[in-house]
Design an enzyme around this catalytic site. Structure first.
Site, PDB file in Angstrom:
ATOM      1  N   SER A   1       9.614 -16.200 -73.045  1.00  0.00           N
ATOM      2  CA  SER A   1       9.071 -16.291 -73.672  1.00  0.00           C
ATOM      3  C   SER A   1       7.796 -16.241 -73.707  1.00  0.00           C
ATOM      4  O   SER A   1       7.285 -16.374 -72.833  1.00  0.00           O
ATOM      5  CB  SER A   1       9.255 -18.113 -74.099  1.00  0.00           C
TER       6      SER A   1
ATOM      7  N   TYR B   1      10.359 -26.402 -70.823  1.00  0.00           N
ATOM      8  CA  TYR B   1      10.161 -25.116 -71.801  1.00  0.00           C
ATOM      9  C   TYR B   1       9.192 -24.591 -70.704  1.00  0.00           C
ATOM     10  O   TYR B   1       9.906 -23.078 -70.751  1.00  0.00           O
ATOM     11  CB  TYR B   1       9.836 -25.418 -73.053  1.00  0.00           C
TER      12      TYR B   1
END
Ligand SMILES: NC(=O)c1ccc[n+]([C@@H]2O[C@H](COP(=O)([O-])OP(=O)(O)OC[C@H]3O[C@@H](n4cnc5c(N)ncnc54)[C@H](OP(=O)(O)O)[C@@H]3O)[C@@H](O)[C@H]2O)c1
Length: 268
Positions: free
Chosen positions: A146, A159
């Protein structure tokens, strides 16, 4: 369960998190490119329906492998199967999820699940396919990280940290694999329309401007074009996000920290 032997001469792609979002789009685009597919996620019904659709539309084999990849008894049998399979030409490590809220308030089990799914499963599956790919001097591994892998954000600490692991792991592996014929890619999308934010119960209409959203088909197209062309190891879909990442990498640390604090306060 599919067998390791097959009469098919088509290359085989294994996609984790294939039941929805970016993973489902990988399945559709790879079927169009003539790959047989092994579709992995927890939701067996959705995988079977997708497999049937792709078999009918593209005439490829598309088998479902239902598994919870955050669990040892989900990831290890798949890794063992892949290690024995001659035909795996592409592995897409894509399954993942996000959470919202400070670490001290989140359930421990949920955060541990994230580490297993984002870190342990891709490492194990990658390790499983590498020896045969190296022996064949052919293979591709795409791991979906990401834009968050370039940052740190309150309310999102594991995350960002697990996605940073995916990125650094892949960048290191690319160096190890130089000259072997095997290529690895870490795909770093920004906000993408999938089920990801709904599963996190984030209101997509608030806080994230319209220009920041990508469509999954574009994310996957840029990834596959790079993987099968002469693309970079780190793939960031969209010019705007490439500019964001450039700025994040080269801005002074104190500016980055201020921005991260502000952005983080807005989202928790
Ligand atoms: N959407 C975004 O804005 C965005 C941005 C950057 C990166 N990403 C990354 O892109 C990847 C795909 O996410 P997405 O946006 O496509 O989200 P999504 O639509 O929610 O899809 C997530 C996929 O992961 C699977 N999955 C989740 N937990 C799993 C588990 N324990 N075992 C096996 N499969 C599991 C889900 O299937 P089941 O529920 O059937 O298991 C589903 O197929 C993730 O790694 C995510 O971090 C997304």
């Amino acid at each position: 369960m599919p067998t390791t032997k097959s009469d098919s001469t088509r290359p085989l792609a294994v996609i984790t998190g294939a039941s929805a979002g970016i993973g489902r789009e990988f399945a559709r685009q790879l079927a169009r490119r003539g790959f047989d597919l092994l579709l992995v996620a927890r939701d067996a019904e959705r995988l079977s329906a997708l497999g049937a659709e792709l078999r009918a539309e593209h005439g490829v084999a598309a088998d479902a492998w239902p598994a919870d990849l955050s669990r040892d008894d989900g990831m290890r049998p798949l890794a063992e199967f892949l290690a024995q399979n001659e035909r795996v030409t592409l592995l897409v490590n894509n399954a993942g999820f996000g959470t919202k809220g400070k670490l001290a308030t989140r359930p421990v089990a949920e955060q541990a699940t994230m580490l297993e799914l984002h870190v342990m499963a891709p490492m194990l599956l990658t390790r499983a396919v590498l020896p045969r790919m190296i022996a064949r001097r052919d293979g591709r591994i795409i791991t979906v990280a990401s834009v968050a892998s370039f940052t740190a954000s309150p309310g999102n600490v594991n995350y960002c940290a697990t996605k940073a692991y995916n990125r650094v792991f892949t960048e290191g592996l690319a160096l190890e694999l130089s000259g072997t014929g095997v290529r690895v890619q870490v795909l770093c999308p920004g906000f993408t329309h999938t089920e990801f934010h709904d599963r996190m119960q984030v209101d997509k209409s608030k806080g994230i401007p319209g220009w920041a959203w990508l469509e999954a088909d574009r994310v996957v197209r840029e990834s596959l074009d790079a993987a099968f062309g002469n693309g970079p190891v780190v793939v960031i879909p969209g010019k705007r996000y490439r500019a964001v990442v450039f700025a994040l990498r080269y801005m002074p640390l104190w500016v980055r920290r201020l921005m991260q604090e502000r952005y983080g306060r807005a989202r928790i």
